[in-house]
Design an enzyme around this catalytic site. Structure first.
Site, mmCIF file in Angstrom:
data_model
loop_
_atom_site.group_PDB
_atom_site.id
_atom_site.type_symbol
_atom_site.label_atom_id
_atom_site.label_comp_id
_atom_site.label_asym_id
_atom_site.label_seq_id
_atom_site.Cartn_x
_atom_site.Cartn_y
_atom_site.Cartn_z
ATOM 1 N N GLU A 45 -6.858 4.897 7.875
ATOM 2 C CA GLU A 45 -6.642 6.319 7.552
ATOM 3 C C GLU A 45 -7.878 6.916 6.892
ATOM 4 O O GLU A 45 -8.202 8.083 7.088
ATOM 5 C CB GLU A 45 -5.400 6.466 6.657
ATOM 6 C CG GLU A 45 -4.118 6.209 7.453
ATOM 7 C CD GLU A 45 -2.974 5.630 6.648
ATOM 8 O OE1 GLU A 45 -3.018 5.648 5.402
ATOM 9 O OE2 GLU A 45 -2.017 5.135 7.283
ATOM 10 N N GLU A 49 -5.482 -4.863 10.664
ATOM 11 C CA GLU A 49 -4.451 -3.838 10.853
ATOM 12 C C GLU A 49 -4.724 -3.093 12.161
ATOM 13 O O GLU A 49 -5.510 -2.132 12.174
ATOM 14 C CB GLU A 49 -4.488 -2.838 9.699
ATOM 15 C CG GLU A 49 -4.210 -3.452 8.346
ATOM 16 C CD GLU A 49 -3.636 -2.416 7.383
ATOM 17 O OE1 GLU A 49 -2.514 -2.638 6.902
ATOM 18 O OE2 GLU A 49 -4.293 -1.394 7.137
ATOM 19 N N GLY A 82 2.775 -1.088 4.301
ATOM 20 C CA GLY A 82 2.821 0.330 3.973
ATOM 21 C C GLY A 82 4.243 0.766 3.696
ATOM 22 O O GLY A 82 4.789 0.537 2.610
ATOM 23 N N GLY A 83 4.878 1.388 4.697
ATOM 24 C CA GLY A 83 6.214 1.972 4.537
ATOM 25 C C GLY A 83 7.215 1.068 3.835
ATOM 26 O O GLY A 83 7.913 1.512 2.905
ATOM 27 N N SER A 87 3.378 -1.955 10.461
ATOM 28 C CA SER A 87 4.820 -2.054 10.742
ATOM 29 C C SER A 87 5.392 -3.428 10.422
ATOM 30 O O SER A 87 6.365 -3.864 11.049
ATOM 31 C CB SER A 87 5.125 -1.653 12.192
ATOM 32 O OG SER A 87 4.773 -0.295 12.389
ATOM 33 N N ASN A 136 0.863 -1.192 0.000
ATOM 34 C CA ASN A 136 0.000 0.000 0.000
ATOM 35 C C ASN A 136 0.894 1.234 0.000
ATOM 36 O O ASN A 136 1.456 1.605 1.028
ATOM 37 C CB ASN A 136 -0.894 -0.035 1.248
ATOM 38 C CG ASN A 136 -1.711 1.226 1.408
ATOM 39 O OD1 ASN A 136 -1.813 2.035 0.488
ATOM 40 N ND2 ASN A 136 -2.313 1.390 2.585
ATOM 41 N N TRP A 137 1.011 1.859 -1.167
ATOM 42 C CA TRP A 137 1.939 2.993 -1.290
ATOM 43 C C TRP A 137 1.384 4.262 -0.646
ATOM 44 O O TRP A 137 2.120 5.238 -0.496
ATOM 45 C CB TRP A 137 2.237 3.271 -2.763
ATOM 46 C CG TRP A 137 3.034 2.204 -3.447
ATOM 47 C CD1 TRP A 137 3.486 1.019 -2.906
ATOM 48 C CD2 TRP A 137 3.487 2.206 -4.807
ATOM 49 N NE1 TRP A 137 4.176 0.300 -3.840
ATOM 50 C CE2 TRP A 137 4.194 1.008 -5.024
ATOM 51 C CE3 TRP A 137 3.353 3.108 -5.867
ATOM 52 C CZ2 TRP A 137 4.774 0.702 -6.259
ATOM 53 C CZ3 TRP A 137 3.922 2.798 -7.092
ATOM 54 C CH2 TRP A 137 4.635 1.609 -7.283
ATOM 55 N N LYS A 138 0.104 4.273 -0.339
ATOM 56 C CA LYS A 138 -0.535 5.479 0.219
ATOM 57 C C LYS A 138 -0.276 6.666 -0.726
ATOM 58 O O LYS A 138 -0.140 6.467 -1.927
ATOM 59 C CB LYS A 138 -0.056 5.731 1.648
ATOM 60 C CG LYS A 138 -0.205 4.468 2.511
ATOM 61 C CD LYS A 138 -0.031 4.692 3.973
ATOM 62 C CE LYS A 138 -0.190 3.351 4.691
ATOM 63 N NZ LYS A 138 -0.112 3.475 6.156
ATOM 64 N N HIS A 143 -9.478 1.318 4.951
ATOM 65 C CA HIS A 143 -8.212 1.520 5.651
ATOM 66 C C HIS A 143 -8.449 2.484 6.819
ATOM 67 O O HIS A 143 -9.235 3.423 6.705
ATOM 68 C CB HIS A 143 -7.165 2.083 4.684
ATOM 69 C CG HIS A 143 -5.794 2.071 5.275
ATOM 70 N ND1 HIS A 143 -5.375 3.013 6.187
ATOM 71 C CD2 HIS A 143 -4.762 1.201 5.133
ATOM 72 C CE1 HIS A 143 -4.142 2.728 6.569
ATOM 73 N NE2 HIS A 143 -3.747 1.628 5.942
ATOM 74 N N GLY A 177 2.367 2.408 10.764
ATOM 75 C CA GLY A 177 3.313 3.513 10.612
ATOM 76 C C GLY A 177 4.035 3.894 11.898
ATOM 77 O O GLY A 177 4.684 4.937 11.964
HETATM 78 P P1 PGA Z 1 2.790 0.381 7.650
HETATM 79 O O1 PGA Z 1 1.310 0.574 7.049
HETATM 80 O O2 PGA Z 1 3.320 -0.915 7.080
HETATM 81 O O3 PGA Z 1 3.558 1.580 7.171
HETATM 82 O O4 PGA Z 1 2.645 0.318 9.125
HETATM 83 C C1 PGA Z 1 0.468 -0.521 6.835
HETATM 84 C C2 PGA Z 1 -0.834 -0.036 6.237
HETATM 85 O O5 PGA Z 1 -1.264 1.073 6.572
HETATM 86 O O6 PGA Z 1 -1.461 -0.743 5.430
#
Ligand code: PGA
Length: 251
Positions: free
Chosen positions: A98, A168, A235-236, A214, A9-11, A96, A174
């Site tokens: 967010e 999640e 994500g990251g 994470s 997930n590149w966001k 998600h 993050g």
């Molecule tokens: P993260 O994000 O790996 O940066 O913690 C995961 C996600 O939001 O899907």
């Protein structure tokens, strides 16, 4: 047989050039490997057409990060499931944390988004997970159960077969604070139990349940080793091709 999946997930990150470089490196590297999982890349919507071209020429699947709950029409700024499907996109993330937090998406709206995807034979990657205070108060199982019931459990069995669930925990996203393998397994097994109660053991056993929050190249293998953890939503660490490939190779 349920599928293992690693999804990146590149966001809202990367210029067009960076995005194209990243996806081309991932596609090239994976080309030579014997993969134990499906690999999905979820770029920002404006890069989906470019990504879908790479998807066609490689083993990568492409997902949107969001989809409209409306079909088509006067909804400025929205992208519909029919548009995504026509571009060869097979999945979309839905719900998600967010989007729940910053865009106030409700369970009812998320259920609509799931329905629109299924209308166009696309697959939702449906995110659920509790806040830190909810876990500390011992409410994490109730929260996850309620999110599943309100967002997904209106589906019939055939529809549910197209769903990927992503657990999640919001406190892990993050933050660098990853769930322990025991915490992940405990919640994944709880989720599979709820699916068993609702849809039966065969469907529950076939449902892919991803862990996100994470997850990185060093901890992925201990997370994925758990019997109910079928991969990750990353994500990251998905923004770095080497790290993402290490995670993919963690099965
Ligand atoms: P993260 O994000 O790996 O940066 O913690 C995961 C996600 O939001 O899907």
């Amino acid at each position: 047989m349920r599928k293992n999946i690693v999804a990146g997930n590149w966001k809202m990150n990367n210029t067009f050039q960076e995005a194209e470089e990243l996806i081309s490196v991932i596609a090239d590297e994976l080309d030579e490997k014997d993969l134990q999982c499906e690999v999905i890349v979820c770029p920002p919507s404006i890069y989906l057409e470019m990504a879908s071209d790479y998807g066609e020429e490689s083993i990568l699947s492409i997902a949107a990060q969001n989809v409209s709950g409306y079909d088509n029409g006067a909804y400025t700024g929205e992208v519909s499931a029919s548009m995504l499907e026509a571009m060869g996109i097979s999945y979309s993330i839905v719900g998600h944390s967010e989007r729940r937090k910053y865009f106030n998406e409700t369970d009812a709206q998320l259920a609509e988004k799931v329905d629109r995807l299924l209308d166009y034979n696309m697959k939702p990657i449906f995110c659920i997970g509790e806040l830190l205070e909810e876990r500390e108060a011992g409410n994490h199982f109730n929260i996850v159960e309620s999110q599943l019931e309100k967002g997904l459990f209106h589906l019939n069995k055939d529809e549910f077969l197209n769903v990927v669930v992503a657990y999640e925990p919001v406190w892990a996203i993050g933050t660098g604070v990853v769930a322990t393998p025991e915490q992940a397994q405990e919640m994944h097994s709880f989720i599979r139990g709820l699916i068993t109660k609702k849809y039966g053991v065969d469907i529950a056993e076939d449902t892919t349940i991803l862990y996100g929050g994470s997850c990185n190249a060093s901890n992925a293998s201990t997370l994925f080793a758990n019997k109910d953890v079928d991969g990750g939503l990353i994500g990251g660490a998905s923004l770095n091709a080497d790290d993402f490939i290490k995670i993919i190779e963690s099965f």
